[in-house]
Design an enzyme around this catalytic site. Structure first.
Site, short mmCIF file in Angstrom:
data_model
loop_
_atom_site.label_atom_id
_atom_site.label_comp_id
_atom_site.label_asym_id
_atom_site.label_seq_id
_atom_site.Cartn_x
_atom_site.Cartn_y
_atom_site.Cartn_z
N LYS A 60 -31.52 -78.73 -26.28
CA LYS A 60 -30.96 -77.60 -25.51
C LYS A 60 -29.33 -77.46 -25.76
CE LYS A 60 -29.03 -76.61 -21.76
NZ LYS A 60 -28.09 -75.56 -22.60
N GLU B 94 -8.38 -81.50 -16.31
CA GLU B 94 -8.79 -81.32 -17.70
C GLU B 94 -8.15 -79.65 -17.89
OE1 GLU B 94 -12.66 -81.10 -19.38
OE2 GLU B 94 -12.03 -82.34 -20.98
P1 NAD Z 1 -21.00 -77.93 -19.56
O1 NAD Z 1 -20.84 -79.41 -18.80
O2 NAD Z 1 -20.52 -76.67 -18.64
O3 NAD Z 1 -22.05 -77.47 -20.66
C1 NAD Z 1 -22.64 -78.79 -21.34
C2 NAD Z 1 -24.20 -78.50 -21.65
O4 NAD Z 1 -24.69 -78.54 -20.40
C3 NAD Z 1 -24.35 -77.17 -21.95
O5 NAD Z 1 -25.49 -77.04 -22.92
C4 NAD Z 1 -25.02 -76.63 -20.70
O6 NAD Z 1 -25.93 -75.46 -20.87
C5 NAD Z 1 -25.82 -77.77 -20.04
N1 NAD Z 1 -26.05 -77.65 -18.64
C6 NAD Z 1 -25.21 -76.78 -17.60
N2 NAD Z 1 -25.59 -77.17 -16.44
C7 NAD Z 1 -26.87 -77.74 -16.53
C8 NAD Z 1 -27.74 -78.39 -15.64
N3 NAD Z 1 -27.73 -78.18 -14.41
N4 NAD Z 1 -28.72 -79.28 -16.41
C9 NAD Z 1 -28.84 -79.43 -17.63
N5 NAD Z 1 -27.92 -78.89 -18.57
C10 NAD Z 1 -26.91 -78.21 -18.03
O7 NAD Z 1 -19.60 -78.23 -20.71
P2 NAD Z 1 -19.29 -77.05 -21.79
O8 NAD Z 1 -18.35 -76.11 -21.19
O9 NAD Z 1 -20.37 -76.66 -22.48
O10 NAD Z 1 -18.13 -78.10 -22.66
C11 NAD Z 1 -16.80 -78.57 -22.41
C12 NAD Z 1 -16.81 -79.72 -21.59
O11 NAD Z 1 -17.57 -80.72 -22.34
C13 NAD Z 1 -15.27 -80.56 -21.57
O12 NAD Z 1 -15.40 -81.09 -20.15
C14 NAD Z 1 -15.17 -81.44 -22.32
O13 NAD Z 1 -14.24 -82.23 -22.32
C15 NAD Z 1 -16.65 -82.05 -22.59
N6 NAD Z 1 -16.75 -82.36 -23.89
C16 NAD Z 1 -16.93 -83.71 -24.03
C17 NAD Z 1 -17.27 -84.44 -25.35
C18 NAD Z 1 -17.41 -86.06 -25.43
O14 NAD Z 1 -17.73 -86.34 -26.34
N7 NAD Z 1 -16.76 -86.59 -24.53
C19 NAD Z 1 -17.35 -83.56 -26.35
C20 NAD Z 1 -17.12 -82.29 -26.26
C21 NAD Z 1 -16.86 -81.59 -24.95
#
Ligand code: NAD
Length: 486
Positions: free
Chosen positions: A172, A380
């Site tokens: 997803k 962040e």
């Molecule tokens: P997000 O948590 O909003 O979304 C990440 C994914 O989770 C997306 O595919 C989203 O659709 C999904 N998601 C959201 N709610 C969900 C739920 N209830 N159930 C299942 N899936 C769900 O994050 P984002 O805005 O896409 O990315 C930015 C964040 O990701 C930042 O905090 C960044 O630091 C972090 N990040 C971490 C890494 C790492 O390797 N540590 C790498 C890249 C980004």
């Protein structure tokens, strides 16, 4: 004209959903693509297709699965131009970021192919002369949930090693990047001839994320979960996985520090600060989010850093390759960054350069006078804003760096390697880079964070270990009898 992806990729077929959502270009808000809006029923179908494909896929030889991974890598190379344009249009990234990401992804699949030639277990001594083995085997269906910031790289990192090991995946992607994080994988796996059902892609709108998300985490056939994204969502997913006793690897947010010591090469230090803070508008989990500079070199560092950062051009990345700073991914993110700048200024911070927010475009911003009561100190940012904070002693720098709920990555710039290692070992981060910025990655390394930045490691054998089950298998050779009464 907007692209159209009307179907989900399930069991090797393109399955219509009957509804679609808008995938926007963050630079101008135009519709970049219309994308199939998956639902809970489709997610179940994807899981069942992955399960149906599992016996055959896991039954292939290690070399056959490696061969498919190499074909996927080659296909990604063939699609490079398309991918770079999409990373700009769909993701708002600079041309150079697209070139980096599209160049990196084939290497992930090649590293995954290479993993298949490693041992799959160990032989242990036995008190009874048994052949006693620890053996790894694939788990079955693995769910991969990926974010939008490096959508192709992070999706590839999530799924390549589990698939190479014999698992089948339900992916997803983020609703912000359903093509570069999702559909392009479906197209490429199909073109590479990977058997149907090994990869299934379920895109969905933000409205459907919670229901689809629950299915792909909680369904009994799902045995492992790879999640990369924000800490609040990661916590929820890890809790749900825990309730079902499922293996889960969560890579989350960060507040990474770059420590610049008084003996640092200031060219190296300011380049590391500039790249680490502003690459992809600061939208990298391991972006430099606070720069700690020893007071003897504070002024010299600040003026040279500001001079470098002032040269970064802001604008639509698709319009000009020189636009290094593109838009933030959406209005919500831009609003959050603006709020952090305003909060810092209201509480006494000084804007050294930048500070301007124009819609989703935010100027590279350097702040001084930042104190722990400001949001930008603790939260962040995920935008092109960085505080520069002075320190006196190494212990003080370590204390400020560790003063965070996060612990993803970090950087230390010093000419004294021993000092660099001493600081690195005291930092509460999953990764640390001496004489470099906190932003570093390679396909085969243990990537991951401590504290609220995640649990588990992605990359190379660490991914393989996470997404395989280790079993103890013995072969009795007459050395262990039973008590005579039996
Ligand atoms: P997000 O948590 O909003 O979304 C990440 C994914 O989770 C997306 O595919 C989203 O659709 C999904 N998601 C959201 N709610 C969900 C739920 N209830 N159930 C299942 N899936 C769900 O994050 P984002 O805005 O896409 O990315 C930015 C964040 O990701 C930042 O905090 C960044 O630091 C972090 N990040 C971490 C890494 C790492 O390797 N540590 C790498 C890249 C980004």
């Amino acid at each position: 004209m907007a692209r159209s992806f009307d179907n989900l990729f399930i069991g090797g077929s393109w399955v219509p959903t009957g509804s679609a959502f808008d995938d926007l270009n963050p630079a101008d808000g135009s519709v970049w693509a219309r994308v199939a809006d998956g639902n809970a029923g489709m997610a179940v179908r994807a899981i069942e297709s992955a399960q149906a494909a599992f016996p055959q896929w896991s039954g292939l030889t290690h070399a056959e699965r490696a061969h498919y991974m190499l074909k996927v890598a080659d296909e990604f190379e063939r699609r490079r131009e398309d991918l770079v344009a999409a990373l700009q249009g769909e993701g708002g990234g600079w041309f150079g970021k697209g070139m980096f990401e599209s160049g990196y992804v084939p290497g992930v699949f090649r590293a995954a192919a290479a993993m298949n030639y490693n041992p799959i277990g160990e032989v242990m001594p036995s008190d009874y002369g048994k052949v006693s083995m620890a053996m790894r085997r694939p788990m079955g269906v693995v769910t991969v949930i990926s974010p939008w910031n490096f959508p192709t790289l992070l999706t590839a990192r999530g799924l390549a090693f589990p698939i190479a090991a014999g698992n089948c995946v339900v992916l997803k992607p983020s609703e912000e990047t359903p093509f570069t994080g999702g559909m392009i994988f479906a197209e490429i796996f199909e073109a590479a001839g990977v058997p149907p059902g090994v990869l299934n892609v379920v895109t969905c709108s933000r409205e459907n994320v919670p229901t689809v998300g629950d299915v792909i985490v909680e369904h009994p056939l799902v045995k492992g979960i790879s999640f990369t994204g924000s800490t609040p969502v990661g916590r929820v997913i890890a809790a749900k996985a825990g309730a079902h006793l499922k293996k889960c690897c969560v890579e989350l947010g960060g507040k990474d520090a770059l420590i610049v010591c008084d003996d640092a090469d200031l060219d190296r230090a300011t380049a590391a600060a500039n790249f680490g803070s502003f690459m992809h508008q600061g939208q990298i989990c391991m972006s430099v989010e606070k720069i700690l500079v020893q007071e003897q070199v504070f002024d010299a560092f600040l003026s040279r850093f500001a001079e470098r950062a002032a040269k970064l051009k802001v604008g639509d990345p698709s319009a000009d390759k020189g636009h290094v700073i593109g838009p933030l991914i959406n209005d919500k993110q831009a609003g959050k960054v603006r709020e952090q700048i305003e909060d810092a200024v209201a509480k006494g911070a000084r804007v050294v350069i930048g500070g301007g927010v124009n819609g989703r475009f935010v100027e590279p911003t350097i702040l001084t006078g930042v104190t722990p009561d400001m949001k930008v100190y603790a939260e962040e940012t995920f935008g092109p804003v960085v505080p520069v904070i002075p320190f006196r002693t190494d212990d003080e720098a370590i204390a400020i760096a560790n003063d965070s709920e996060y612990g993803l990555s970090s950087g230390v710039i010093t000419k004294d390697e021993g000092r660099g290692f001493a600081i690195a070992s005291a930092l509460e981060t999953g990764m640390c880079h001496i004489n470099c910025s906190s932003v570093n990655d390679e396909p085969h390394v243990p990537f991951g964070g401590s504290k609220s930045s995640g649990v588990g490691r992605h990359g190379g054998r660490w991914s393989t270990e996470t997404f395989t089950e280790t079993r103890w298998v013995t072969l009795e050779r007459g050395g262990r009898g039973f008590p005579p009464m039996f």
